[in-house]
Motif scaffolding. Sequence first.
Motif, PDB file in Angstrom:
ATOM      1  N   ARG A   1       3.506   1.559  -1.661  1.00  0.00           N
ATOM      2  CA  ARG A   1       3.918   1.922  -3.022  1.00  0.00           C
ATOM      3  C   ARG A   1       2.599   2.042  -3.782  1.00  0.00           C
ATOM      4  O   ARG A   1       2.854   3.166  -4.879  1.00  0.00           O
ATOM      5  CB  ARG A   1       4.284   0.424  -3.770  1.00  0.00           C
ATOM      6  CG  ARG A   1       5.676  -0.110  -3.158  1.00  0.00           C
ATOM      7  CD  ARG A   1       6.968   0.519  -3.455  1.00  0.00           C
ATOM      8  NE  ARG A   1       7.216   1.161  -4.855  1.00  0.00           N
ATOM      9  CZ  ARG A   1       7.991   1.714  -5.351  1.00  0.00           C
ATOM     10  NH1 ARG A   1       8.958   2.061  -4.509  1.00  0.00           N
ATOM     11  NH2 ARG A   1       8.182   1.967  -6.781  1.00  0.00           N
ATOM     12  N   ARG A   2       1.591   1.796  -3.253  1.00  0.00           N
ATOM     13  CA  ARG A   2       0.340   2.025  -4.129  1.00  0.00           C
ATOM     14  C   ARG A   2       0.183   3.584  -3.842  1.00  0.00           C
ATOM     15  O   ARG A   2      -0.307   4.295  -4.854  1.00  0.00           O
ATOM     16  CB  ARG A   2      -0.813   1.407  -3.987  1.00  0.00           C
ATOM     17  CG  ARG A   2      -0.803  -0.100  -4.114  1.00  0.00           C
ATOM     18  CD  ARG A   2      -1.836  -0.938  -3.834  1.00  0.00           C
ATOM     19  NE  ARG A   2      -1.862  -2.393  -4.002  1.00  0.00           N
ATOM     20  CZ  ARG A   2      -2.504  -2.857  -5.050  1.00  0.00           C
ATOM     21  NH1 ARG A   2      -3.184  -2.217  -6.007  1.00  0.00           N
ATOM     22  NH2 ARG A   2      -2.416  -4.319  -5.387  1.00  0.00           N
ATOM     23  N   THR A   3       0.355   4.010  -2.686  1.00  0.00           N
ATOM     24  CA  THR A   3       0.180   5.513  -2.153  1.00  0.00           C
ATOM     25  C   THR A   3       1.241   6.407  -2.724  1.00  0.00           C
ATOM     26  O   THR A   3       0.923   7.372  -3.349  1.00  0.00           O
ATOM     27  CB  THR A   3      -0.121   5.418  -0.829  1.00  0.00           C
ATOM     28  OG1 THR A   3      -1.282   4.740  -0.439  1.00  0.00           O
ATOM     29  CG2 THR A   3      -0.261   6.871  -0.299  1.00  0.00           C
ATOM     30  N   ASP A   4       2.475   6.015  -2.388  1.00  0.00           N
ATOM     31  CA  ASP A   4       3.644   6.825  -2.604  1.00  0.00           C
ATOM     32  C   ASP A   4       3.850   7.172  -3.879  1.00  0.00           C
ATOM     33  O   ASP A   4       4.657   7.947  -4.449  1.00  0.00           O
ATOM     34  CB  ASP A   4       4.902   6.485  -1.651  1.00  0.00           C
ATOM     35  CG  ASP A   4       4.893   6.449  -0.339  1.00  0.00           C
ATOM     36  OD1 ASP A   4       3.609   7.144   0.166  1.00  0.00           O
ATOM     37  OD2 ASP A   4       5.797   5.970   0.383  1.00  0.00           O
ATOM     38  N   HIS A   5       3.792   5.848  -4.692  1.00  0.00           N
ATOM     39  CA  HIS A   5       4.171   6.032  -6.376  1.00  0.00           C
ATOM     40  C   HIS A   5       3.025   5.690  -7.043  1.00  0.00           C
ATOM     41  O   HIS A   5       3.126   5.512  -8.357  1.00  0.00           O
ATOM     42  CB  HIS A   5       5.278   4.858  -6.260  1.00  0.00           C
ATOM     43  CG  HIS A   5       6.361   5.136  -5.639  1.00  0.00           C
ATOM     44  ND1 HIS A   5       7.364   5.964  -6.023  1.00  0.00           N
ATOM     45  CD2 HIS A   5       6.531   4.786  -4.203  1.00  0.00           C
ATOM     46  CE1 HIS A   5       8.318   5.838  -4.956  1.00  0.00           C
ATOM     47  NE2 HIS A   5       8.000   5.124  -3.903  1.00  0.00           N
ATOM     48  N   ALA A   6       1.903   5.794  -6.552  1.00  0.00           N
ATOM     49  CA  ALA A   6       0.369   5.738  -7.358  1.00  0.00           C
ATOM     50  C   ALA A   6       0.649   4.441  -8.374  1.00  0.00           C
ATOM     51  O   ALA A   6       0.303   4.310  -9.285  1.00  0.00           O
ATOM     52  CB  ALA A   6       0.395   6.925  -8.262  1.00  0.00           C
ATOM     53  N   GLU A   7       0.749   3.250  -7.773  1.00  0.00           N
ATOM     54  CA  GLU A   7       0.980   1.947  -8.573  1.00  0.00           C
ATOM     55  C   GLU A   7      -0.463   1.580  -8.691  1.00  0.00           C
ATOM     56  O   GLU A   7      -1.092   1.705  -7.754  1.00  0.00           O
ATOM     57  CB  GLU A   7       1.730   1.006  -7.773  1.00  0.00           C
ATOM     58  CG  GLU A   7       3.291   1.189  -7.854  1.00  0.00           C
ATOM     59  CD  GLU A   7       4.102   0.128  -7.518  1.00  0.00           C
ATOM     60  OE1 GLU A   7       3.676  -0.931  -7.039  1.00  0.00           O
ATOM     61  OE2 GLU A   7       5.384   0.338  -7.035  1.00  0.00           O
ATOM     62  N   THR A   8      -0.877   1.222  -9.711  1.00  0.00           N
ATOM     63  CA  THR A   8      -2.100   0.745 -10.019  1.00  0.00           C
ATOM     64  C   THR A   8      -2.177  -0.885 -10.162  1.00  0.00           C
ATOM     65  O   THR A   8      -0.914  -1.537 -10.241  1.00  0.00           O
ATOM     66  CB  THR A   8      -2.541   1.028 -11.519  1.00  0.00           C
ATOM     67  OG1 THR A   8      -1.899   0.621 -12.518  1.00  0.00           O
ATOM     68  CG2 THR A   8      -2.606   2.668 -11.689  1.00  0.00           C
TER      69      THR A   8
ATOM     70  N   SER B   1       0.931  -1.102   0.089  1.00  0.00           N
ATOM     71  CA  SER B   1       0.009  -0.093   0.074  1.00  0.00           C
ATOM     72  C   SER B   1       0.875   1.319  -0.058  1.00  0.00           C
ATOM     73  O   SER B   1       0.508   2.203  -0.633  1.00  0.00           O
ATOM     74  CB  SER B   1      -1.038   0.059   1.276  1.00  0.00           C
ATOM     75  OG  SER B   1      -0.343   0.401   2.223  1.00  0.00           O
TER      76      SER B   1
END
Length: 242
Positions: A91-98, A89
């Motif tokens: 990575r999903r938040t800090d780097h906008a990973e989809t 999460s």
Amino acid sequence: MAPRKLAAGNWKMNGTLAALAEIDAILAQPAGCDVLICPPAVLVQAVAAKGIATGGQDCHAKASGAHTGDIAAQQLKDVGASHVILGHSERRTDHAETDAQVAAKAVAAHEAGLVAVICVGETEAQRDAGQTLDVISAQLAGSVPDCATAANTVIAYEPVWAIGTGRTPTNDQIAEVHALMRDRLAARFADGADFALLYGGSVKPGNAAEIFAIPHVNGALVGGASLKASDFGPIVAALSAA
Ligand code: PGA
């Protein structure tokens, strides 16, 4: 084949070479489960050289190229990694990973011969809105690639609001999500019953045994409590005994 039990430590952006002493202490303790340490990338080679299973915390979807600051799955493999955490999460938040990017990274991990530890989890707002099961279903569908098998993929359920907060879901809430994940994987993959399913989010020595007793919880992805062998050791022992 029953799911393998896995105690995985996610060191996040913590630790220097001095932390290798913690690996020695973890290795000194007999374990009745798989034990994995995912240190910062700069420590992967040194941790792997200790003889403990080692993972990265992210990889790029491409095998090589002009991607400054990124790391390819094959490069992690080359220095001794066997696993890589994907779609955490943070990575999903800090780097906008989809979800699609996470799935592409998982394909790259599999092609490099790494086990992908794919993370899913709802935010507090999503839970409060009653969307948890829909969110987890969508993340599983979108983040887990078709080439996933029980041998090359582990799924970690990490409620975003439980990470690093000291708060954990109730046992019933964990059980509900893990049963859903098992159902979804079994419906999609021939060996879906055998994927190891981890719980993550504020796992500590004091709550580990209780969490490991929940059906379809095959281990944990541990952040803060994996940094010290004095905390991680009892968690490994609890999983060994589960
Ligand atoms: P935590 O982190 O154990 O510190 O809550 C878990 C994780 O983010 O993997």
